[in-house]
Design a protein around this motif. Sequence first.
Motif, mmCIF file in Angstrom:
data_model
loop_
_atom_site.group_PDB
_atom_site.id
_atom_site.type_symbol
_atom_site.label_atom_id
_atom_site.label_comp_id
_atom_site.label_asym_id
_atom_site.label_seq_id
_atom_site.Cartn_x
_atom_site.Cartn_y
_atom_site.Cartn_z
ATOM 1 N N HIS A 68 0.739 -0.994 -0.107
ATOM 2 C CA HIS A 68 -0.179 -0.057 0.555
ATOM 3 C C HIS A 68 1.016 0.886 0.090
ATOM 4 O O HIS A 68 1.118 1.020 1.053
ATOM 5 C CB HIS A 68 -1.100 -0.012 1.148
ATOM 6 N N ILE A 69 0.704 2.106 -1.102
ATOM 7 C CA ILE A 69 1.360 3.563 -1.159
ATOM 8 C C ILE A 69 1.000 3.902 -1.492
ATOM 9 O O ILE A 69 0.168 4.268 -2.040
ATOM 10 C CB ILE A 69 2.387 2.954 -2.444
ATOM 11 N N LEU A 70 1.070 5.970 -0.070
ATOM 12 C CA LEU A 70 0.157 6.602 -0.323
ATOM 13 C C LEU A 70 0.159 7.556 -1.938
ATOM 14 O O LEU A 70 1.340 7.149 -2.841
ATOM 15 C CB LEU A 70 0.963 7.718 0.590
ATOM 16 N N SER A 71 -0.979 8.001 -2.636
ATOM 17 C CA SER A 71 -1.305 8.018 -3.362
ATOM 18 C C SER A 71 -1.666 9.442 -3.602
ATOM 19 O O SER A 71 -2.527 9.319 -2.495
ATOM 20 C CB SER A 71 -1.741 7.767 -4.073
ATOM 21 N N ILE A 72 -1.331 10.433 -4.290
ATOM 22 C CA ILE A 72 -1.828 11.543 -4.113
ATOM 23 C C ILE A 72 -2.506 12.620 -5.751
ATOM 24 O O ILE A 72 -1.535 12.042 -5.934
ATOM 25 C CB ILE A 72 -1.766 13.341 -3.657
ATOM 26 N N GLU A 73 -3.907 13.079 -5.698
ATOM 27 C CA GLU A 73 -4.433 13.315 -6.843
ATOM 28 C C GLU A 73 -4.888 14.756 -7.067
ATOM 29 O O GLU A 73 -6.256 14.988 -6.089
ATOM 30 C CB GLU A 73 -4.735 12.387 -8.031
ATOM 31 N N GLY A 74 -4.804 15.663 -7.964
ATOM 32 C CA GLY A 74 -5.591 16.571 -7.841
ATOM 33 C C GLY A 74 -6.869 16.493 -9.545
ATOM 34 O O GLY A 74 -5.953 15.973 -10.929
ATOM 35 N N ASP A 75 -7.524 16.496 -9.618
ATOM 36 C CA ASP A 75 -8.341 17.076 -10.516
ATOM 37 C C ASP A 75 -9.240 17.816 -10.970
ATOM 38 O O ASP A 75 -9.608 18.776 -10.300
ATOM 39 C CB ASP A 75 -9.937 16.222 -10.064
ATOM 40 N N THR A 76 -9.287 18.211 -12.606
ATOM 41 C CA THR A 76 -10.065 19.774 -12.530
ATOM 42 C C THR A 76 -10.929 18.739 -14.418
ATOM 43 O O THR A 76 -10.806 18.388 -14.319
ATOM 44 C CB THR A 76 -9.484 21.002 -13.047
ATOM 45 N N VAL A 77 -11.858 20.162 -13.549
ATOM 46 C CA VAL A 77 -13.232 18.926 -15.599
ATOM 47 C C VAL A 77 -12.884 19.867 -15.982
ATOM 48 O O VAL A 77 -13.077 21.321 -16.164
ATOM 49 C CB VAL A 77 -14.264 19.463 -14.083
ATOM 50 N N VAL A 78 -12.568 19.390 -17.101
ATOM 51 C CA VAL A 78 -12.161 19.738 -18.535
ATOM 52 C C VAL A 78 -13.615 20.214 -19.833
ATOM 53 O O VAL A 78 -13.247 20.925 -20.333
ATOM 54 C CB VAL A 78 -11.090 19.336 -19.245
ATOM 55 N N GLN A 79 -14.509 19.560 -19.302
ATOM 56 C CA GLN A 79 -15.684 18.868 -19.832
ATOM 57 C C GLN A 79 -16.913 19.186 -19.551
ATOM 58 O O GLN A 79 -16.727 17.718 -19.260
ATOM 59 C CB GLN A 79 -15.478 18.696 -21.589
ATOM 60 N N HIS A 80 -17.875 19.246 -19.715
ATOM 61 C CA HIS A 80 -19.270 18.648 -19.128
ATOM 62 C C HIS A 80 -20.487 19.294 -19.721
ATOM 63 O O HIS A 80 -20.839 19.561 -20.401
ATOM 64 C CB HIS A 80 -19.330 19.493 -17.474
ATOM 65 N N VAL A 81 -20.200 17.876 -20.283
ATOM 66 C CA VAL A 81 -21.975 17.513 -21.788
ATOM 67 C C VAL A 81 -23.284 17.275 -20.819
ATOM 68 O O VAL A 81 -23.700 15.520 -20.106
ATOM 69 C CB VAL A 81 -21.876 16.848 -22.846
ATOM 70 N N PRO A 82 -24.227 17.958 -20.216
ATOM 71 C CA PRO A 82 -25.611 17.503 -19.067
ATOM 72 C C PRO A 82 -26.307 16.884 -20.219
ATOM 73 O O PRO A 82 -27.301 16.199 -19.325
ATOM 74 C CB PRO A 82 -25.791 18.835 -19.006
ATOM 75 N N GLU A 83 -26.657 16.870 -21.197
ATOM 76 C CA GLU A 83 -27.128 16.865 -21.875
ATOM 77 C C GLU A 83 -27.180 14.869 -21.990
ATOM 78 O O GLU A 83 -28.263 13.522 -22.516
ATOM 79 C CB GLU A 83 -27.687 16.895 -23.398
ATOM 80 N N ARG A 84 -25.676 14.663 -21.901
ATOM 81 C CA ARG A 84 -25.509 13.416 -22.235
ATOM 82 C C ARG A 84 -24.713 12.422 -20.988
ATOM 83 O O ARG A 84 -23.983 11.050 -20.281
ATOM 84 C CB ARG A 84 -24.566 12.792 -22.909
ATOM 85 N N ASN A 85 -25.027 13.434 -19.646
ATOM 86 C CA ASN A 85 -24.023 13.501 -18.074
ATOM 87 C C ASN A 85 -22.983 12.878 -18.447
ATOM 88 O O ASN A 85 -22.391 11.626 -17.969
ATOM 89 C CB ASN A 85 -25.624 11.923 -17.430
ATOM 90 N N GLU A 86 -22.514 13.095 -19.091
ATOM 91 C CA GLU A 86 -20.674 13.278 -18.867
ATOM 92 C C GLU A 86 -20.195 13.984 -18.968
ATOM 93 O O GLU A 86 -20.499 15.161 -18.738
ATOM 94 C CB GLU A 86 -19.895 12.826 -20.416
ATOM 95 N N THR A 87 -18.723 13.770 -17.973
ATOM 96 C CA THR A 87 -17.262 14.747 -17.469
ATOM 97 C C THR A 87 -16.637 14.657 -18.313
ATOM 98 O O THR A 87 -16.229 13.244 -17.804
ATOM 99 C CB THR A 87 -17.780 15.077 -16.067
ATOM 100 N N SER A 88 -15.334 15.672 -18.429
ATOM 101 C CA SER A 88 -14.022 14.772 -19.141
ATOM 102 C C SER A 88 -13.229 15.476 -17.887
ATOM 103 O O SER A 88 -13.321 16.776 -17.140
ATOM 104 C CB SER A 88 -14.000 15.642 -20.067
ATOM 105 N N VAL A 89 -12.188 14.582 -17.207
ATOM 106 C CA VAL A 89 -11.884 15.076 -16.171
ATOM 107 C C VAL A 89 -10.187 14.758 -16.632
ATOM 108 O O VAL A 89 -9.639 14.346 -16.784
ATOM 109 C CB VAL A 89 -11.937 14.350 -14.896
ATOM 110 N N LEU A 90 -8.937 16.119 -15.765
ATOM 111 C CA LEU A 90 -8.129 15.656 -16.012
ATOM 112 C C LEU A 90 -7.650 15.669 -14.577
ATOM 113 O O LEU A 90 -7.539 16.513 -14.181
ATOM 114 C CB LEU A 90 -7.439 17.397 -16.833
ATOM 115 N N SER A 91 -6.712 14.310 -14.571
ATOM 116 C CA SER A 91 -5.752 15.060 -12.894
ATOM 117 C C SER A 91 -4.160 14.922 -13.655
ATOM 118 O O SER A 91 -3.743 13.640 -14.471
ATOM 119 C CB SER A 91 -6.460 13.058 -12.667
#
Length: 181
Positions: free
Chosen positions: A56-79
Motif C-alpha cells: 500500500h503506497i500513499l497517493s495524492i491526486e488533483g482533478d479539474t473538470v475540462v468539459q461537461h455535457v449535461p445532456e449526455r451526463n458526461e464529464t471529462s476530467v484531467l488528473s
Amino acid sequence: MKNLLRVATICGLSLLTFGGSAQAQTRSKYEVNASAIKLGFYSPGSGQARSGGGTHILSIEGDTVVQHVPERNETSVLSVGYIERDNLRIIPITLSQLTHDAKRTSSYDYYYGYGLGIYSARLNLGGTETTSGATKTLIGAHFVLGLNLTETTFLETRYLYPAKYDDKFIGGLQVMYGIRL
C-alpha cells in the motif's frame, strides 16, 4: 521526494480546511474548472512492483473538470497524481471520460468511466529481477468507479494499466477519498 509529498499533502489539507468550504458551496461538482484533491493509497498488481514499493503506497491526486455535457451526463476530467515509496514512483497524468447518474435512477450517486494517460514511472529493482531504475514515460489506460458521498466529498477507485516498465507490470488499484474545492 518523500519530503515533497509530505509538504504537498500538508498544503492540500490546509487549503481544504481554510479555503475550500466557501467555494464548494457555490460551485457545481461537474462545472468546468471545478477542482478536487484526492488522498489515498495505491496497491501494485504485480509482485515485482510490490517488492519495489510495498503493498500500500500513499497517493495524492488533483482533478479539474475540462468539459461537461449535461445532456449526455458526461464529464471529462484531467488528473495529475503522485505515487512514491522506496524504489517505485509513478506520476500519472490522465484524462478521464466519466458518466454519472444525473437522473438518480439509483439510490446511490455514482459515476464510472475510463481514460488514457501518460505515466512517468521509475522502478529500481536489484538482485535477480533487475530493472534500469531510469525514469520512463509510459502510455496507458485506466478505469474509474466513484461514489459521491455529499456534494463535496467522494470515494473513487481507479485501476491503472500503464505499459510495462522493463517487462515488469507496475499497474494496480488506487483507492482515494476526495474533496471538491
